[in-house]
Design an enzyme around this catalytic site. Structure first.
Site, PDB file in Angstrom:
ATOM      1  N   ASP A  30      45.440  35.683  33.330  1.00 53.74           N
ATOM      2  CA  ASP A  30      44.473  36.755  33.517  1.00 53.74           C
ATOM      3  C   ASP A  30      43.309  36.481  32.570  1.00 53.74           C
ATOM      4  OD1 ASP A  30      43.442  39.299  34.320  1.00 53.74           O
ATOM      5  OD2 ASP A  30      44.164  40.114  32.422  1.00 53.74           O
ATOM      6  N   THR A  89      40.631  39.115  31.034  1.00 55.08           N
ATOM      7  CA  THR A  89      40.354  40.084  29.975  1.00 55.08           C
ATOM      8  C   THR A  89      41.607  40.382  29.151  1.00 55.08           C
ATOM      9  OG1 THR A  89      38.685  41.100  31.390  1.00 55.08           O
ATOM     10  CG2 THR A  89      39.408  42.361  29.470  1.00 55.08           C
ATOM     11  N   ASP A 143      48.078  41.010  30.411  1.00 55.62           N
ATOM     12  CA  ASP A 143      48.233  42.046  29.395  1.00 55.62           C
ATOM     13  C   ASP A 143      48.115  43.463  29.917  1.00 55.62           C
ATOM     14  OD1 ASP A 143      45.444  42.169  29.874  1.00 55.62           O
ATOM     15  OD2 ASP A 143      45.153  43.005  27.862  1.00 55.62           O
TER      16      ASP A 143
END
Length: 789
Positions: free
Chosen positions: A481, A483, A680
């Site tokens: 991912d 960000t 996250d």
């Protein structure tokens, strides 16, 4: 009870639910004994709801509970197998798994069907003791276990030395001559010395074998007990009738060498479990709570959210909280693996169990008990250590069949040798039983896995699923991912472009009002503006798109351009796109977030993030390991392209919704790739669950961490490459251990059957085999730090 008969009758009455019988008793027992044994009464205390709050966790279903237990009496992998089989079959028990290294078990049960006291009683019925996990009590148990093991070892060692001296005299007498009276005397003395070795030092093997046989199972203690018991009885028979051979030297030597191996294995096992124990002991017992400006000493267990704590330099932070006064450096190494203290200032979060280094700080408690980061880490670690990887379950299954095959082969070999040379038959069977005990086979995997997970935990990589290392070693594709994973996740609002005659501050206030209930990094960026939020209602979050809410009877949306534009009439999209492009700075990795009402476009916010320093090095390291990296993000195409170029990632996907991300993962898997996903946020939870192995960032949401197989507590991406290397090394060590166990048994068995291995040599070989796999596994407790870390 006046005799064992009365005790048996009373036990039968209680066990069969016939307690009403005692209502008609004419007088009390002479001894005044309680109907319910004291031990059972103590076990029933653990059913108390208030007491269970300290060690029992509940799932979404109020009846399903789980707890961590300490087991006493576990001496080998067979003990683990016996307990798991026995307790796992109880009605109402959902799962029961034991970590052999730490002797801790994780049990999950349906409280409407079975009580915890009944589970503890079931464990007690097969000769073991269990009670809720307590770090202090575990230390005492381990110390007591080592003390007992040393005494047993000392008795066996002294006995073996004395009996061997007498055996040398008897062997020498066969060549140089010895009187029959002296020969008989030496035999009786040997029997006298060997007796405490057999009945005290070796009792653990007899107890284990008896438990196995009562459950109609063949554990590893069965052949050991048969060998020791058979040789001792045969030797006593030969001594009493002064005929045949005696094997007291083999009995005592075998017991001694076996106990040496198990003691060294015990120390290695306890050593490998020290990482998990260290996490539990991080929190202090007492804390300095501020009450009306005055500090008072209170128990950490009595702290509540909102309490103010004074933490002096050198003291451990007692609970999760927020610094409300002061600033200092915090040592988080034992939790995150970060070797250097980190600077923390006012409004920063701190984790319970970390150490304040420099200056006094005032901390407002935010989470206590089971809600703390440390408690969450401990639960994940418990889950990982009590689960078993596929390779371990296969080894346990093979070991169970192996014992049965060995017993059958020993019987057949004994019969053949009895026809050839009856004098040789017994000690050959004895050697076969001793030399092929499958301890090494059952120890090969759990010893390596426990050592490896302990080493990674110290590095700041928490393994939460048993299969994680086994799968990570085979990964060929890492999906990241953007960000909060490849970037810092600390977004900041750098620019606001207006499309309506509304002040910039008002647009920002509306944005803050919409984002206030979200945990997304974009929301945190607006929270940093420190603008008071308005009252919002009918708030709805569209996963991967944005947030919608009503403020002052006006409906607003904030998020991606296309989705936000759905609530207004077609606008001049060209104007918006030109405005954005004119201010876009590709090298700064800026993202755009749009704001609109039902009346029209209001503003576009430019958000900026920065790449993690170690991101590019990590991608390069993975490429050197022949692992492909893929960037999977919901951000705009231009931003994703810039990041992929900066990190030298060849494959990237932009503007991906959660369903789109899931489709990419499944496509890679259909192409035959073993995929690891690193993320996250909440948006990543489904994708993390779908990947063969998943890694959640330590600062990620609880949902993402619960869906993952590993948690990167250190937030250091270079530790991903180190984890892959360590996983590969772990599987290599497991294969070495299994290969050694198989080769050793295949070599030793025919040699013992042909009469080339004496019983005492068989004892040394078997003990050395078990010790080899444990020591080989302990090499995994050290992990090489990369220069980039």
């Amino acid at each position: 009870m006046c005799c064992p008969g009365c005790e048996a009758v009373a036990k039968a009455i209680v066990d069969n639910g016939l307690d009403d019988y005692y209502k008609y008793r004419t007088e009390q027992s002479v001894k005044g004994e309680n109907l319910v044994p004291e031990e059972l009464e103590q076990l029933q205390l653990y059913d108390n709801d208030n007491l269970q709050k300290q060690f029992v966790s509940e799932t979404s279903s109020s009846d399903i509970k789980s707890a961590s237990l300490i087991l006493e009496g576990i001496v080998c992998a067979a003990c683990v197998w016996l307990n798991e089989q026995h307790v796992g079959k109880l009605p109402g028990v959902k799962s029961f798994a034991i970590n052999y290294s730490t002797q801790r078990a994780r049990v999950s049960w349906d409280d409407s069907q079975i009580k915890l006291s009944e589970i503890l009683k079931a464990i007690s019925s097969i000769g073991y003791r269990a009670h809720p996990f307590d770090p202090g009590r575990q230390d005492a148990i381990q110390k007591k276990e080592r003390h007992r093991a040393l005494i047993r070892l000392a008795v066996a060692g002294l006995g073996a030395m004395q009996v061997m001296m007498l055996a040398i005299a008897l062997y020498a007498g066969d060549y140089s001559g010895i009187s029959e009276d002296m020969k008989l005397f030496f035999r009786w003395v040997s029997a006298l010395i060997a007796t405490p070795v057999v009945f005290y030092s070796a009792q653990t093997f007899f107890k284990g074998a008896w438990s196995d046989l009562k459950r109609k199972q063949l554990g590893m203690d069965v052949p050991v007990a048969l060998a020791i018991g058979g040789a001792y009885v045969a030797s006593c028979w030969a001594t009493f009738f002064n005929a045949g051979q005696v094997y007291f030297d083999s009995v005592t030597m075998f017991t001694f060498f076996l106990l040496v191996g198990r003691f060294l294995e015990l120390r290695a096992r306890q050593r490998s479990g020290e990482v998990a124990d260290a996490l539990v002991k991080l929190l202090p017992v007492m804390a300095n709570r501020l009450q009306d400006g005055t500090a008072e000493q209170v128990l950490v267990n009595d702290l509540q959210a909102g309490d103010l704590l004074r933490v002096k330099p050198g003291e451990t932070i007692p609970a999760d909280g927020i610094i409300v006064e002061g600033q200092s450096s915090i040592d988080e190494s034992l939790i995150t693996g970060e070797s250097y203290p980190l600077r923390r200032v006012e409004n920063d979060n701190v984790i319970g169990g970390t150490v304040n280094i420099e200056s006094p700080i005032i901390v407002s408690v935010s989470k206590t008990g089971d809600e703390t980061v440390l408690a969450g880490i401990q639960r994940l670690l418990d889950r990982a250590q009590t689960e078993k990887p596929r390779i371990a379950m296969l080894a346990d299954k093979v070991a169970g069949y192996f014992v049965a095959v060995i017993l059958l082969l020993a019987m057949v070999t004994g019969y053949i040798w009895w026809q050839i040379d009856s004098a040789q038959a017994f000690w050959i069977v004895l050697s076969m039983l001793v030399v092929t005990c499958p301890c090494a086979l059952s120890l090969a995997t759990p010893a390596a896995m426990t050592a490896a997970t302990g080493a990674l935990t110290r590095l700041g990589v928490l393994v939460t699923r048993a299969h994680a290392l086994e799968t990570l070693a085979r990964v060929d594709t890492f999906v990241f991912d953007k960000t909060g994973t490849l970037t810092q996740g600390n977004l900041t609002v750098t620019q606001t472009r207006l499309f309506a005659d509304i002040p910039e501050e008002q647009c920002q206030q509306i944005a803050v009002s919409l984002e206030q209930a979200s945990e997304h990094p974009v929301a945190k960026a607006f929270m940093h503006l420190n603008i008071a939020a308005l009252t919002a209602s009918e708030t709805k979050a569209e996963v991967g798109q944005g947030i919608e809410a009503v403020i002052d009877r006006q409906r607003y949306r904030i998020g991606k351009q296309q989705w936000v534009g759905e609530i207004i009439e077609p606008a001049d999209q060209k104007q918006i796109e030109n405005t954005v492009q004119g201010n876009n700075k590709p090298q700064q990795m800026q993202s755009q977030v749009y704001l609109a009402s039902e009346q029209g476009w209001l503003a576009v916010f430019s958000l900026e993030d920065s790449l993690r320093e170690e991101a590019k090095t990590m991608i390069t390291q993975l490429q050197q390991l022949n692992i492909e990296s893929v960037l999977l993000s919901g951000d705009q195409q231009a931003v994703v392209n810039n990041i992929a170029t900066a990190l030298n990632i060849k494959t990237s996907y932009a503007e991906q919704k959660p369903d789109d991300k899931l489709a990419v993962i499944k496509q890679l898997q259909q192409q035959g790739h073993i995929v690891a996903m690193v993320g996250d946020g909440v948006n990543d939870a489904p994708v993390l669950a779908a990947a063969q192995v998943s890694v959640a960032m330590g600062s990620g949401t609880q949902l993402a961490q619960a869906s993952s197989d590993m948690v990167l507590l250190s937030e250091n991406l270079s530790h991903i490459q180190q984890s892959v290397l360590h996983a590969r090394q772990t599987i290599k060590v497991v294969k070495q251990n299994l290969s050694w166990a198989v080769v050793y048994n295949l070599t030793a068995l025919p040699l013992a059957a042909l009469g080339y291995i004496a019983p005492w040599l068989a004892a040394i070989g078997m003990s050395a085999s078990s010790l080899f796999v444990v020591l080989n596994a302990l090499r995994l407790m050290k992990i090489k730090q990369s220069s980039s870390s």
